[in-house]
Design an enzyme around this catalytic site. Structure first.
Site, PDB file in Angstrom:
ATOM      1  N   GLN A  97       0.827  -1.218   0.000  1.00 46.01           N
ATOM      2  CA  GLN A  97       0.000   0.000   0.000  1.00 46.01           C
ATOM      3  C   GLN A  97       0.860   1.267   0.000  1.00 46.01           C
ATOM      4  O   GLN A  97       0.473   2.287  -0.545  1.00 46.01           O
ATOM      5  CB  GLN A  97      -0.927   0.028   1.227  1.00 46.01           C
ATOM      6  CG  GLN A  97      -2.035  -0.999   1.204  1.00 46.01           C
ATOM      7  CD  GLN A  97      -1.651  -2.278   1.924  1.00 46.01           C
ATOM      8  OE1 GLN A  97      -0.490  -2.680   1.960  1.00 46.01           O
ATOM      9  NE2 GLN A  97      -2.635  -2.955   2.486  1.00 46.01           N
TER      10      GLN A  97
ATOM     11  N   ASP B  78      -6.347   1.036  12.539  1.00 48.33           N
ATOM     12  CA  ASP B  78      -7.568   0.274  12.212  1.00 48.33           C
ATOM     13  C   ASP B  78      -8.469   0.095  13.415  1.00 48.33           C
ATOM     14  O   ASP B  78      -9.682  -0.005  13.283  1.00 48.33           O
ATOM     15  CB  ASP B  78      -7.201  -1.085  11.622  1.00 48.33           C
ATOM     16  CG  ASP B  78      -6.718  -0.906  10.196  1.00 48.33           C
ATOM     17  OD1 ASP B  78      -5.527  -0.591  10.013  1.00 48.33           O
ATOM     18  OD2 ASP B  78      -7.552  -1.011   9.279  1.00 48.33           O
TER      19      ASP B  78
HETATM   20  O1  MRU Z   1      -5.321  -3.681   4.800  1.00 43.96           O
HETATM   21  P1  MRU Z   1      -5.609  -2.218   4.613  1.00 43.96           P
HETATM   22  O2  MRU Z   1      -4.963  -1.639   3.402  1.00 43.96           O
HETATM   23  O3  MRU Z   1      -7.085  -1.909   4.691  1.00 43.96           O
HETATM   24  O4  MRU Z   1      -4.925  -1.528   5.886  1.00 43.96           O
HETATM   25  C1  MRU Z   1      -4.964  -0.141   6.000  1.00 43.96           C
HETATM   26  C2  MRU Z   1      -4.256   0.368   7.178  1.00 43.96           C
HETATM   27  O5  MRU Z   1      -3.689  -0.368   7.957  1.00 43.96           O
HETATM   28  C3  MRU Z   1      -4.356   1.839   7.429  1.00 43.96           C
HETATM   29  O6  MRU Z   1      -3.191   2.341   8.006  1.00 43.96           O
HETATM   30  C4  MRU Z   1      -5.536   2.106   8.375  1.00 43.96           C
HETATM   31  O7  MRU Z   1      -6.688   1.475   7.914  1.00 43.96           O
HETATM   32  C5  MRU Z   1      -5.811   3.555   8.544  1.00 43.96           C
HETATM   33  S1  MRU Z   1      -6.518   4.276   7.105  1.00 43.96           S
HETATM   34  C6  MRU Z   1      -6.840   5.905   7.459  1.00 43.96           C
END
Ligand code: MRU
Length: 352
Positions: free
Chosen positions: A202, A243
């Site tokens: 990401q 999260d």
């Molecule tokens: O697996 P993902 O891409 O959904 O994980 C995203 C993250 O860990 C982000 O840092 C988190 O959701 C915060 S988004 C503002």
């Protein structure tokens, strides 16, 4: 008013719900139209839409789409079928609490609305739109409140982030990347260092893409390089998203965040978590209670279509880890930044 990012992960236009397909960025910018609640659940599961606030918003629209699919004029039957839609959406990803928060808010709205089924459906659309708009405003506030706590340095700031907590992960602007955006807007940022964020990348694919859209100077590093960069004096502070944050401040975020927090501590570098209050789960006393999603091992044993490990071995692919509160300098929320042990004040305000 703060400038908003022009990137919107979820768009609702004339009753149509559109998602940027985040599995295809940065090589392709594709927008997919979602017209059924089941397809929204699949889009969340397969990470077409991802990031805690964005999946909350997507789930809220999923609830609206589900409400529209229900063929009954009987209120009890309608609510029963809506609960089934909620159950399906809840089963998509277990860690980000925003998903459960948004679904609960949609269910509550349905129960509290007195009116015909079409009226309830219309109110549910408005509620999903409200969740989205509030998140955009919240992210802008987080970005600006973050500026109050970033360290004062003789030079412009060099920040490091992990994963993507940007416009793509929210209604727009971002949480951690919101702080970066606000620092850039105010002339306080020299550059952002983006961890690539194995295994889904990401950081490499999405955070850098967002920076390119806005001309924010960004340097991509692999996850294993963060400690070295800190030792070289290249990083002034770390800002990450979340999260789910437990009541004591323990924070679940993308796998690898915990290691970044440990190395930041070892180098005396402040480590900030930027997140809306909707990401705090006051029902959980500590981070050990946060459910951690495990994903398909294919994410770690192959890159693209190429296998990178021999057959016949075992795999473990947790998508998140929990950073203990003691490694976190402050949690930046829309109501200001506080050390993790002071989070409780927000619970009292929420209840008031
Ligand atoms: O697996 P993902 O891409 O959904 O994980 C995203 C993250 O860990 C982000 O840092 C988190 O959701 C915060 S988004 C503002």
């Amino acid at each position: 008013m703060s400038p908003t990012s022009q990137v919107y992960a979820v768009i609702c236009h004339e009753n149509r719900v559109l998602l940027i397909d985040q599995t295809r960025l940065p090589s392709e910018y594709t927008v997919v139209e979602i017209s059924r609640s089941q397809d929204m659940a699949e889009a969340i599961k397969t990470m077409i839409v991802r990031g805690a606030p964005a999946i909350g918003i997507a789930a809220a629209y999923g609830m609206y789409l589900g409400a529209r699919e229900i063929q009954t004029e009987n209120r009890e039957e309608f609510l029963k079928q809506l609960e089934a839609v909620a159950k399906m959406l809840r089963q998509t990803r277990p860690t980000a609490v925003n998903l459960f928060w948004a679904i609960a808010r949609m269910i509550r709205t349905a129960y509290e609305t007195i009116g015909s089924i079409p009226e309830i459906q219309e109110i549910l659309l408005k509620e999903a739109q409200a969740i989205q708009l509030e998140d955009l405003q919240t992210c802008q506030a987080i970005g600006d409140r973050g500026l109050e706590i970033l360290p004062a340095t003789p030079h412009k700031l060099r920040l490091l982030t992990h994963c993507n907590a940007g416009a793509l992960a929210t209604a727009g602007y971002g949480t951690a990347l919101g702080v970066v955006r606000s620092a850039w807007r105010d002339g306080r940022l020299e550059r952002l260092y983006a961890d690539e964020t194995r295994p889904r990348l990401q950081g490499a694919k999405l955070t850098t893409w967002e920076c390119v859209q806005e001309g924010i100077p960004v340097t991509l590093i692999t996850d294993s390089m963060a400690a070295h960069c800190m030792k070289q004096g290249m990083i002034d502070a770390v800002v990450v998203g979340a999260d789910r944050i437990a009541a004591n401040g323990d924070t679940a975020n993308k796998i690898g965040t915990y290691s970044v927090a440990i190395v930041a501590k070892a180098h005396n570098i402040p480590f900030f978590v930027a997140a809306p209050l909707s990401t705090i789960d006051f029902d959980l006393a500590t981070g050990s209670e946060i459910p951690i999603e495990e994903r398909d091992p294919a994410e770690i044993y192959q890159i693209g279509n190429t296998l990178i490990s021999p057959a016949g071995i075992d795999y473990y692919n947790p998508a998140f880890d929990v950073t203990p509160a003691e490694l976190i300098t402050a949690i930046i929320t829309e109501r200001g930044a506080v050390p993790p042990h002071q989070l409780q004040q927000f619970q009292i305000k929420q209840m008031a």
